[in-house]
Design a protein around this motif. Structure first.
Motif, PDB file in Angstrom:
ATOM      1  N   SER A 168      40.902  46.859 102.246  1.00 25.53           N
ATOM      2  CA  SER A 168      41.571  46.920 101.198  1.00 25.53           C
ATOM      3  C   SER A 168      41.754  45.251 100.647  1.00 25.53           C
ATOM      4  CB  SER A 168      42.959  47.616 101.159  1.00 25.53           C
ATOM      5  OG  SER A 168      43.595  47.181 102.595  1.00 25.53           O
ATOM      6  N   ILE A 169      41.917  44.425 101.794  1.00 26.09           N
ATOM      7  CA  ILE A 169      42.219  43.155 101.183  1.00 26.09           C
ATOM      8  C   ILE A 169      41.052  42.429 100.568  1.00 26.09           C
ATOM      9  CG2 ILE A 169      42.300  40.695 102.165  1.00 26.09           C
ATOM     10  CD1 ILE A 169      43.942  41.733 104.501  1.00 26.09           C
ATOM     11  N   LEU A 179      39.114  44.099  98.643  1.00 25.57           N
ATOM     12  CA  LEU A 179      38.958  44.618  97.453  1.00 25.57           C
ATOM     13  C   LEU A 179      40.010  44.081  96.368  1.00 25.57           C
ATOM     14  CD1 LEU A 179      38.906  48.741  97.766  1.00 25.57           C
ATOM     15  CD2 LEU A 179      37.350  47.295  96.542  1.00 25.57           C
ATOM     16  N   SER A 180      41.297  43.743  96.949  1.00 27.22           N
ATOM     17  CA  SER A 180      42.274  42.996  96.208  1.00 27.22           C
ATOM     18  C   SER A 180      41.646  41.648  95.716  1.00 27.22           C
ATOM     19  CB  SER A 180      43.591  42.857  97.191  1.00 27.22           C
ATOM     20  OG  SER A 180      44.137  43.986  97.538  1.00 27.22           O
ATOM     21  N   ASP A 238      39.365  42.287  92.856  1.00 27.97           N
ATOM     22  CA  ASP A 238      40.226  42.719  91.829  1.00 27.97           C
ATOM     23  C   ASP A 238      40.724  41.312  91.417  1.00 27.97           C
ATOM     24  OD1 ASP A 238      40.962  44.827  90.426  1.00 27.97           O
ATOM     25  OD2 ASP A 238      43.252  44.486  90.967  1.00 27.97           O
TER      26      ASP A 238
END
Lengths: 293, 407
Positions: free
Chosen positions: B221-222, B224-225, B228
């Motif tokens: 998720s990091i 992906l952030s 992003d």
């Protein structure tokens, strides 16, 4: 859209990994009523053995299942027989401390022999990325996902369709009644403990190509596993599976939208809510007889 | 009966104790005892021992050249397995072994705990390797530190980015989108705090900052952030597991920022590179204690250090910890040698007079105790993984290779 899909896929992959680790724990918890704090350490031992066997024999890590699963099964039986069983009639806290002690002893034994280094099992193609169009996954993750489904399904069939499975469930429901029906309860406990540890052995082998292992590795997985076990309902295997998927998704989404630092808040917040509002877990039936023993 | 027993035991132990004390004071003639406090067993043993080797080599070198103030230095070892034991061992070294000063400790939390004991007993405490700010920011008057700290790590990272990497990329550093990620203990947090301060000073654009527990098992998720938010430069301060995890997952998600700059521990170690794959880690930057691929003109004595290390331990140094401990210990022992006695105040006076310019020690750093008893001439080195080796690329005068950017 792609992002959401990625988050969902990540969550499910992580969830099935947690499921693998938790299934054995919930089995032991639900049936022998022992909270096994050394569960993560059995996994760590399994991962260490996978590393050793793989590097010395140069075989694919998955082939080590043949050695490791029976070995951990026997190890589980021995622990139940010589550590837990003698404490059967003592206070519950004593059993908890026994498993905590076992965990500390195992960690330090490994530290003594192997030091605090990380050991990397060769990834043997399991870190190969598969493009699903909207998201990418690793081959190893897909294997874990499939195996966790087989494992949960297999255990479910074993518990519902076989004589031994029925005896195990009977013991879980009412230890004294089971004994009166001619079931050898201490043998059932040993087998259950063995199966639970063997399950975490499977998890250990499948995780090895994806994660480095050191003496502390068990600790990173086992706390989440406890949350999952409680959330799924103590002793409920399918419950643990779905709870693990939910925790995986929560982890993935909160990690992205709220930040990694708040993952723990979300996961343990849910844990507290469940303890307050549904102490028998999301999927557990309130089995009134379960605590008569 | 019972009382008799107890009485006898007391008598025996006091006789033994007196005998021991007598022995100590007799052998203390022409010898001066210093404590060496490191985690030598338990989870931190590997780098704790590596750090201790640096001190041991410095002491051997000093003894071979006549010792300090004409007396042979004897090291009394204490094992700081955890914070409580660090305190216990510090007490033992001070009261039972009567050491004149303590050297240590590698791990910040152990150092903070043990140095408190030394301060109260008025025994100088020399920290040679722990990086947390708090070691020297507690206003203690007998606790000194020679090694660079979290502050210096952040300073080197930001300076290397502004003066080295950005020009190499051909962009204005203020245009780069920077993401800071770090493990959430005291170590990661304090480096990140300084990174933020230095970045603001230079007008850099931090678009994301996130922390995570070092025991994380998933960092997708990091990644992906970061993707992003279009982060160009990732600054990660981490231990080994999380460095491996991040680099692997970033690679697997095909996230290719313009630069990844790691801080310390995990990023400098060969096992990390092997776990991640040398092709994946190639080009990644790192700021840490001085390592061995450095211009020897900037670090005079480093070749001799490596030679005597290999001779004594039959292997190459496993990390830069031995070198930084060696450098600090050697400077301090030489300073004490030039002093006029072994009382706490005489040692303090001698150490405050220490004055070694930058570029004249085996680690390249200078030695001069400044504000808060921290070495004000300490700094970290900027390095990059190139073709399977970690080479020094920053600052210019220490470098052995040019920075490589994949443009």
């Amino acid at each position: 859209m792609e992002l959401i899909f990625s988050l969902i896929v990540n969550g499910l992959m992580l969830g099935s990994l947690y499921a693998m680790v938790s299934v054995g724990l919930t089995l032991i918890f639900g049936i022998t009523k022992v909270i096994n704090f050394a569960h993560g350490e059995f996994m760590m031992i399994g991962m260490m053995l996978t590393y050793i066997i793989t590097t010395y024999l140069g075989i694919h890590p998955y082939l080590t299942l043949v050695f490791i699963v029976p070995l951990l099964f026997v190890l589980g039986i021995l622990v139940q027989k010589y550590l837990i069983e003698p404490l059967r009639n003592s206070d519950e806290h004593v059993q908890i401390f026994a498993t905590v002690g076992l965990s500390i002893a195992m960690i330090n034994l490994v530290l003594m022999i192997a030091g605090s280094d990380n050991f990397n099992t060769p990834s043997s193609g399991m870190r190969h990325t598969l493009d699903l169009g909207l998201a990418t996954v690793l081959t190893g993750q897909v294997v874990i996902m499939l195996c966790s489904i087989f494992m949960v399904g297999g255990l479910h069939l074993f518990l519902t369709r076989t004589q031994m499975g029925r005896a195990i469930r009977a013991t879980a429901q009412n230890r004294n009644a089971a004994q009166l029906m001619g079931i050898n309860v201490s043998r059932i406990n040993m087998v259950t403990f063995g199966i639970g540890i063997a399950c975490v052995g499977i998890a250990a082998v499948l995780l090895s190509p994806l994660y480095p292992v050191n003496a502390q590795t068990g600790q990173s997985f086992v706390l989440i596993a406890f949350v999952i076990v409680v959330m799924g309902g103590l002793g409920s295997i399918t419950g643990a599976f779905f709870a693990a998927l939910i925790i995986g998704l929560v982890d993935s989404f909160t990690g992205f939208y709220l930040g990694s630092s708040l993952k723990g808040v979300a996961v343990f917040g849910i844990f507290l809510m469940i303890l307050i509002f549904r102490p028998s877990g999301l999927f557990g039936k309130a089995r009134k007889l379960a605590h008569v023993s | 009966m019972k009382y008799n027993h107890k009485f006898r035991r007391t008598v025996i132990s006091s006789v033994v104790a007196t005998a021991l004390l007598g022995g100590v004071s007799a052998s203390a003639f022409a010898e001066v005892k210093f404590g060496a406090l490191y985690p030598l067993s338990g989870g931190l043993a590997l780098l704790g021992e590596e750090s201790y080797r640096g001190l041991e080599l410095a002491v051997e070198q000093i003894n071979a050249n006549g010792g300090v103030q004409g007396e042979t230095v004897v090291l009394e070892i204490g094992d700081a397995v955890d914070n409580n034991q660090a305190i216990g061992e510090a007490r033992r070294l001070i009261s039972r072994e009567d050491v004149k000063a303590i050297f240590g400790t590698f791990a910040s939390s152990r150092s903070i705990a043990a140095s408190q004991v030394a301060e109260m007993s008025k025994v100088p405490y020399f920290e040679l390797g722990a990086v947390a700010d708090d070691v020297t920011e507690r206003g203690l008057s007998y606790v000194f530190r020679t090694n660079p700290t979290a502050y210096h790590m952040a300073e080197t990272i930001i300076d290397m980015l502004v003066d080295g990497i950005a020009p190499e990329l051909g962009v204005d550093p203020t245009e780069l989108r920077i993401g800071i990620i770090h493990e959430d203990s005291n170590y990661g947090s304090s480096v990140a705090k300084h990174q933020r301060a230095f970045a603001e000073e230079k007008g850099l654009n931090i678009v994301m900052e996130e922390h995570y527990p070092a025991s994380s098992v998933d960092m997708s998720s990091i990644v992906l952030s970061l993707q992003d938010k279009d982060v160009d430069v990732v600054l990660q301060t981490s231990y080994q597991d999380d460095s491996v995890l991040f680099l692997r997952q970033a690679n697997e998600r095909d996230y290719r920022p313009k630069a990844i700059i790691g801080g310390g521990g995990g990023y400098s170690m060969t096992p990390t590179a092997e776990a991640v794959g040398h092709d994946v880690i190639d080009g990644v930057y790192d700021a840490d204690f001085t390592q061995y691929n450095i211009n020897p003109e900037f670090a005079p004595g480093i070749e001799d250090f490596v030679a005597s290390y290999e001779e004594k331990y039959n292997e190459s140094p496993r990390s830069g910890h031995s070198l930084i401990n060696y450098t600090g210990a050697l400077g301090l022992l030489r300073a004490i040698d030039a002093g006029s006695g072994f009382s706490a105040d005489e040692i303090k006076e001698a150490v405050l007079a220490m004055d070694v310019p930058v570029g004249e020690t085996a680690a390249g750093i200078g030695l001069k105790i400044g504000e808060n008893n921290q070495n004000e001439r300490a700094s970290m080195m900027g390095m990059q993984w190139q073709d399977g080796e970690l080479v020094t690329v920053y600052p210019e005068e220490a470098s052995v290779a040019d920075m490589r950017t994949s443009q």
